[in-house]
Write a protein that holds these residues in place. Structure first.
Motif, short mmCIF file in Angstrom:
data_model
loop_
_atom_site.label_atom_id
_atom_site.label_comp_id
_atom_site.label_asym_id
_atom_site.label_seq_id
_atom_site.Cartn_x
_atom_site.Cartn_y
_atom_site.Cartn_z
N ARG A 77 40.73 41.27 -44.90
CA ARG A 77 40.85 42.27 -45.65
C ARG A 77 40.81 42.37 -47.30
N PHE A 78 41.06 41.17 -47.85
CA PHE A 78 41.06 40.79 -49.21
C PHE A 78 39.22 40.78 -49.73
N ARG A 79 38.46 40.29 -48.98
CA ARG A 79 37.16 40.47 -48.99
C ARG A 79 36.59 41.59 -48.32
N GLY A 80 37.26 42.52 -47.85
CA GLY A 80 36.60 43.99 -47.55
C GLY A 80 35.76 43.78 -46.22
N LYS A 81 36.20 42.75 -45.28
CA LYS A 81 35.34 42.52 -43.99
C LYS A 81 36.16 42.66 -42.93
N ASN A 120 35.86 40.59 -40.36
CA ASN A 120 35.97 39.18 -40.28
C ASN A 120 35.24 38.34 -41.23
N LEU A 121 35.81 37.02 -41.45
CA LEU A 121 35.05 36.43 -42.14
C LEU A 121 33.88 35.73 -41.35
N ASP A 122 32.44 35.21 -42.06
CA ASP A 122 31.65 34.71 -41.51
C ASP A 122 31.73 33.34 -41.11
#
Length: 318
Positions: free
Chosen positions: A162-166, A168-170
């Motif tokens: 959420r912090f990176r606006g995704k 899920n992380l890649d």
């Protein structure tokens, strides 16, 4: 990535160590930081009484995510109502019928705690015990001492996705301790000494989305090694790292090509307990809704004699 990965003995030569800090016989490492003060601080966070269990379902119809090379758990029904269709069915006074089943599983094939003796290099596991103490089962630093002790304290969720606006992380996406601090600041929560850290990537969402291709070029997102990161974990006296990935760190370090550096720098050297494959979705959604990212964390893996890990169902209470 470098062409030739350095030996862990060279890479971590000057890395901090807690060997001997809690005595020559210690087998629970940084969990020693969790004393009565941390238990009471965690309990003081309980306000709403909302409870969240963090274990992923074993035998999920959609499939169980497991580390490459491990097989998902298999549950076998031993007895059910059909048992009593047979002429030689067991007879209990009063006519009792019952169900019975068994499970065959890797002890680290679901949400689980690693034993501190789970990984090593240079012939030594946690606290300097000889790696040959792992032969046939861990006689030192197994999961049993962790299970007997239990893990209780204040936990902070760091929702990196959420912090990176995704969603899920890649694959292979990395973050540092500085990113954790930035995430905490954005969430309005402070990471304090001796906190249990819970990190959400939601990467295992792709296990169900991608099917068989999930493991192609396998490299999970996660924390990436640096001497500064290891020193931060040491200075903050972090006892337990909990994530929703299989390995709690980027699988292959993009800067040096080494596999699972932090398992060694943090677990083997500092005695930090690792909890992996957690289900953080309901908990994270609630934190995003009410803006409270700290909670009371309670966990106890199964008491498995000489085990290198154990399933666990951690609970966070808000």
């Amino acid at each position: 990535m470098t062409d030739t990965a350095p030996d862990l003995q060279d890479l971590l030569r000057d890395s901090p160590s807690n060997w001997g800090k809690w005595g020559d016989d210690d087998e629970v490492g940084s969990l020693n930081y969790l004393g009565a003060e941390q238990v009471l601080a965690g309990a003081a966070l309980v306000r709403s009484g909302k409870t969240f269990t963090l274990q992923r379902l074993i035998g999920d119809p959609k499939g169980d995510p497991v580390w490459p090379g491990r097989a998902p758990a298999e549950r076998t029904q031993i007895r059910d109502e059909s048992t009593w269709d047979a002429t030689d069915a067991p007879v209990a006074p009063g006519g009792l019928h019952y169900a019975d089943d068994k499970i065959e599983a890797f002890l680290q094939g679901s949400t689980q705690y690693d034993a501190l003796g789970h990984v090593w290099y240079g012939g030594k596991i946690w606290n300097g015990y000889d790696a040959r103490t792992t032969i046939g089962g861990l006689t030192k630093a197994s999961v049993e001492p962790i299970a007997r002790r239990g893990v209780v304290g204040r936990a902070v969720l760091l929702d990196m996705a959420r912090f990176r606006g995704k969603d899920n992380l890649d694959a292979g996406e990395t973050f540092t301790h500085e990113d954790l601090l930035a995430c905490a600041e954005a969430q309005g929560v402070t990471i304090e000494k001796r906190d249990i850290l819970i990190i959400r990537t939601n990467f295992l969402k792709l296990f169900h989305d991608l099917g068989d291709t999930f493991y192609k070029g396998f490299c999970e997102p996660g924390l990436v090694y640096s001497p500064e990161l290891v020193q931060w974990f040491q200075d903050m006296e972090i006892p337990n790292l909990v994530t929703d990935t299989m390995a709690n760190e980027v699988t292959t370090d993009p800067n040096n090509g080494v596999t699972l550096v932090l398992h060694n720098a943090l677990m083997r050297n500092l005695g930090l307990a690792f909890t992996e494959i957690a289900d953080l979705e309901a908990y994270a959604a609630d934190c995003a809704q009410d803006g409270r990212y700290d909670g009371f964390y309670v966990a106890a893996p199964l008491k498995v004699h000489r085990g290198s890990g154990s399933p666990v169902n951690p609970i966070v209470i808000k």
